[in-house]
Design a protein around this motif. Sequence first.
Motif, PDB file in Angstrom:
ATOM      1  N   ALA A 201       8.949   7.675  -4.445  1.00 51.49           N
ATOM      2  CA  ALA A 201       8.861   8.202  -3.072  1.00 51.49           C
ATOM      3  C   ALA A 201       8.857   7.043  -2.073  1.00 51.49           C
ATOM      4  O   ALA A 201       9.563   7.091  -1.051  1.00 51.49           O
ATOM      5  N   ILE A 202       8.082   5.998  -2.359  1.00 52.87           N
ATOM      6  CA  ILE A 202       7.979   4.876  -1.398  1.00 52.87           C
ATOM      7  C   ILE A 202       9.318   4.139  -1.302  1.00 52.87           C
ATOM      8  O   ILE A 202       9.733   3.732  -0.212  1.00 52.87           O
ATOM      9  N   ASP A 203      10.024   4.003  -2.431  1.00 55.81           N
ATOM     10  CA  ASP A 203      11.342   3.352  -2.407  1.00 55.81           C
ATOM     11  C   ASP A 203      12.284   4.051  -1.432  1.00 55.81           C
ATOM     12  O   ASP A 203      13.162   3.426  -0.837  1.00 55.81           O
ATOM     13  N   ARG A 204      12.106   5.366  -1.299  1.00 57.30           N
ATOM     14  CA  ARG A 204      12.993   6.130  -0.405  1.00 57.30           C
ATOM     15  C   ARG A 204      12.654   5.914   1.066  1.00 57.30           C
ATOM     16  O   ARG A 204      13.453   6.207   1.946  1.00 57.30           O
ATOM     17  N   MET A 205      11.427   5.462   1.353  1.00 60.80           N
ATOM     18  CA  MET A 205      10.963   5.424   2.753  1.00 60.80           C
ATOM     19  C   MET A 205      11.600   4.284   3.537  1.00 60.80           C
ATOM     20  O   MET A 205      12.043   3.289   2.961  1.00 60.80           O
ATOM     21  N   LYS A 206      11.578   4.436   4.863  1.00 62.23           N
ATOM     22  CA  LYS A 206      12.039   3.367   5.759  1.00 62.23           C
ATOM     23  C   LYS A 206      11.104   2.177   5.640  1.00 62.23           C
ATOM     24  O   LYS A 206       9.886   2.362   5.456  1.00 62.23           O
ATOM     25  N   SER A 207      11.643   1.002   5.827  1.00 64.17           N
ATOM     26  CA  SER A 207      10.794  -0.180   5.813  1.00 64.17           C
ATOM     27  C   SER A 207       9.886  -0.151   7.043  1.00 64.17           C
ATOM     28  O   SER A 207      10.344   0.145   8.147  1.00 64.17           O
ATOM     29  N   GLY A 208       8.600  -0.385   6.829  1.00 64.69           N
ATOM     30  CA  GLY A 208       7.649  -0.403   7.951  1.00 64.69           C
ATOM     31  C   GLY A 208       7.088   0.964   8.300  1.00 64.69           C
ATOM     32  O   GLY A 208       6.398   1.114   9.321  1.00 64.69           O
ATOM     33  N   VAL A 209       7.336   1.938   7.441  1.00 66.92           N
ATOM     34  CA  VAL A 209       6.858   3.309   7.685  1.00 66.92           C
ATOM     35  C   VAL A 209       5.324   3.351   7.823  1.00 66.92           C
ATOM     36  O   VAL A 209       4.618   2.532   7.216  1.00 66.92           O
ATOM     37  N   MET A 210       4.847   4.296   8.628  1.00 66.53           N
ATOM     38  CA  MET A 210       3.396   4.536   8.684  1.00 66.53           C
ATOM     39  C   MET A 210       3.087   5.746   7.797  1.00 66.53           C
ATOM     40  O   MET A 210       3.765   6.778   7.902  1.00 66.53           O
ATOM     41  N   LEU A 211       2.090   5.594   6.936  1.00 66.73           N
ATOM     42  CA  LEU A 211       1.720   6.685   6.023  1.00 66.73           C
ATOM     43  C   LEU A 211       0.280   7.116   6.320  1.00 66.73           C
ATOM     44  O   LEU A 211      -0.616   6.271   6.392  1.00 66.73           O
ATOM     45  N   ILE A 212       0.101   8.423   6.502  1.00 64.84           N
ATOM     46  CA  ILE A 212      -1.233   8.946   6.823  1.00 64.84           C
ATOM     47  C   ILE A 212      -1.611  10.000   5.777  1.00 64.84           C
ATOM     48  O   ILE A 212      -0.822  10.900   5.476  1.00 64.84           O
ATOM     49  N   ASN A 213      -2.818   9.888   5.242  1.00 66.45           N
ATOM     50  CA  ASN A 213      -3.291  10.912   4.299  1.00 66.45           C
ATOM     51  C   ASN A 213      -4.692  11.365   4.692  1.00 66.45           C
ATOM     52  O   ASN A 213      -5.667  10.628   4.538  1.00 66.45           O
ATOM     53  N   THR A 214      -4.761  12.598   5.233  1.00 66.52           N
ATOM     54  CA  THR A 214      -6.080  13.192   5.502  1.00 66.52           C
ATOM     55  C   THR A 214      -6.279  14.403   4.595  1.00 66.52           C
ATOM     56  O   THR A 214      -7.112  15.252   4.874  1.00 66.52           O
ATOM     57  N   SER A 215      -5.491  14.462   3.512  1.00 68.46           N
ATOM     58  CA  SER A 215      -5.533  15.673   2.690  1.00 68.46           C
ATOM     59  C   SER A 215      -6.408  15.489   1.440  1.00 68.46           C
ATOM     60  O   SER A 215      -7.550  15.938   1.413  1.00 68.46           O
ATOM     61  N   ARG A 216      -5.874  14.835   0.421  1.00 66.41           N
ATOM     62  CA  ARG A 216      -6.669  14.514  -0.776  1.00 66.41           C
ATOM     63  C   ARG A 216      -6.169  13.178  -1.322  1.00 66.41           C
ATOM     64  O   ARG A 216      -4.950  12.931  -1.374  1.00 66.41           O
ATOM     65  N   GLY A 217      -7.105  12.346  -1.782  1.00 70.96           N
ATOM     66  CA  GLY A 217      -6.784  10.980  -2.176  1.00 70.96           C
ATOM     67  C   GLY A 217      -5.702  10.873  -3.228  1.00 70.96           C
ATOM     68  O   GLY A 217      -4.807  10.018  -3.149  1.00 70.96           O
ATOM     69  N   ALA A 218      -5.755  11.752  -4.232  1.00 61.51           N
ATOM     70  CA  ALA A 218      -4.857  11.612  -5.379  1.00 61.51           C
ATOM     71  C   ALA A 218      -3.421  12.048  -5.076  1.00 61.51           C
ATOM     72  O   ALA A 218      -2.565  12.042  -5.960  1.00 61.51           O
ATOM     73  N   LEU A 219      -3.132  12.401  -3.828  1.00 62.94           N
ATOM     74  CA  LEU A 219      -1.726  12.637  -3.462  1.00 62.94           C
ATOM     75  C   LEU A 219      -0.969  11.321  -3.475  1.00 62.94           C
ATOM     76  O   LEU A 219       0.257  11.283  -3.548  1.00 62.94           O
ATOM     77  N   ILE A 220      -1.732  10.213  -3.417  1.00 56.81           N
ATOM     78  CA  ILE A 220      -1.133   8.877  -3.291  1.00 56.81           C
ATOM     79  C   ILE A 220      -1.473   8.038  -4.519  1.00 56.81           C
ATOM     80  O   ILE A 220      -2.618   8.040  -4.976  1.00 56.81           O
ATOM     81  N   ASP A 221      -0.488   7.306  -5.033  1.00 55.28           N
ATOM     82  CA  ASP A 221      -0.757   6.322  -6.088  1.00 55.28           C
ATOM     83  C   ASP A 221      -1.186   5.036  -5.369  1.00 55.28           C
ATOM     84  O   ASP A 221      -0.346   4.273  -4.869  1.00 55.28           O
TER      85      ASP A 221
END
Length: 333
Positions: free
Chosen positions: A219-239
């Motif tokens: 997923a991160i490989d697909r993102m734009k360089s310098g993207v802002m990522l916000i997670n207010t949902s649940r921690g394990a959505l993110i590696d």
Amino acid sequence: MKVAFFSTKSYDRDFFTVANYDREHDLVFFEPRLDHHTVRLAKGYPAICTFVNDKLDDVTLEILALQGTRLIALRCAGFNQVDLKAAARLNIQVVRVPAYSPYAVAEHTIGLMLTLNRKIHRAYNRVREGNFSLDGLIGFDLHNRTVGIIGTGKIGQIVAQILKGFGCQIMAYDMFPSPACIEMGVNYVDLPKLLSHADIITLHCPLTPETHHLIDRTAIDRMKSGVMLINTSRGALIDTAVVIESLKSRKIGALGLDVYEQESELFFEDLSDRIIQDDIFERLVTFPNVLITAHQAFFTTEAMQDIAETTLTNITEIATNQLCANIVSHINK
Ligand code: NAD
């Protein structure tokens, strides 16, 4: 009904005591988190009330059932912390608070975005130390930027509505597009397209086996360089380990978290005079472009009132054999 509360703080006691004034349930507030070590505190209580980091696994549920607990009232929306199949097998009912001021979480999400973009967390410290330099504090206009919202339920929808006010272009991914979002001009796309087009990506879907580490290396490989990522949902959505690598390479330009995969070892406690043993968390807090709050997005007066009211109504309905709309089962998961 006799209800044992776990993971309580003074604010839980205050809001629940007020909401219970006319209902007269017998509420007892325990501070420890519920797990198989502390579960014996629940002995003799037909109902317990738990929060996001209480551990309702098979072992704990077995002991609860043996001790006579028949109802678990979650004072939160998410229920990923409960083994629902085990609860059903043990004849324990689970109820939750599906909606409580979604504005609280949505507004906190926007707060993280604005703070990270305009580096307000850094400016605050600088000015207090007499450093009035602007070097390194440059941000970007939110106007016309593309924000990708993953999950447009109650919270995601309000995030979209607020960001529309900033003049953002909104892309969203959800298997069930919201008519309200479509009406306000949200552009539903598939996940790879959202990941590759968004300047800011914000997560508002639940944690399920399908969404576990939704934000992984691919997923991160697909993102734009310098993207802002916000997670207010649940921690394990993110590696988190992969996210740290991506912060080091600057692929991720800013990270805002209100939740963290291993938060149950840290959040809601004052550990300021301890040595934190979680090296991943400690690495995260060293980045100037990472902002972490300790699962406080829900924490407004309105949300706490809603949580206490709905939780006690759920308990009353179950205790008096009325229909309760907020039952969670492994079938409707
Ligand atoms: P909701 O059920 O109203 O909306 C969730 C949306 O996610 C739904 O539209 C659903 O279709 C969508 N979804 C499910 N799986 C998906 C997937 N794989 N990809 C994309 N979308 C998917 O929930 P809500 O009230 O908006 O809350 C969202 C989440 O926010 C909760 O699950 C909870 O984890 C989190 N939350 C955090 C806090 C906090 O204090 N930080 C407080 C409340 C809720």
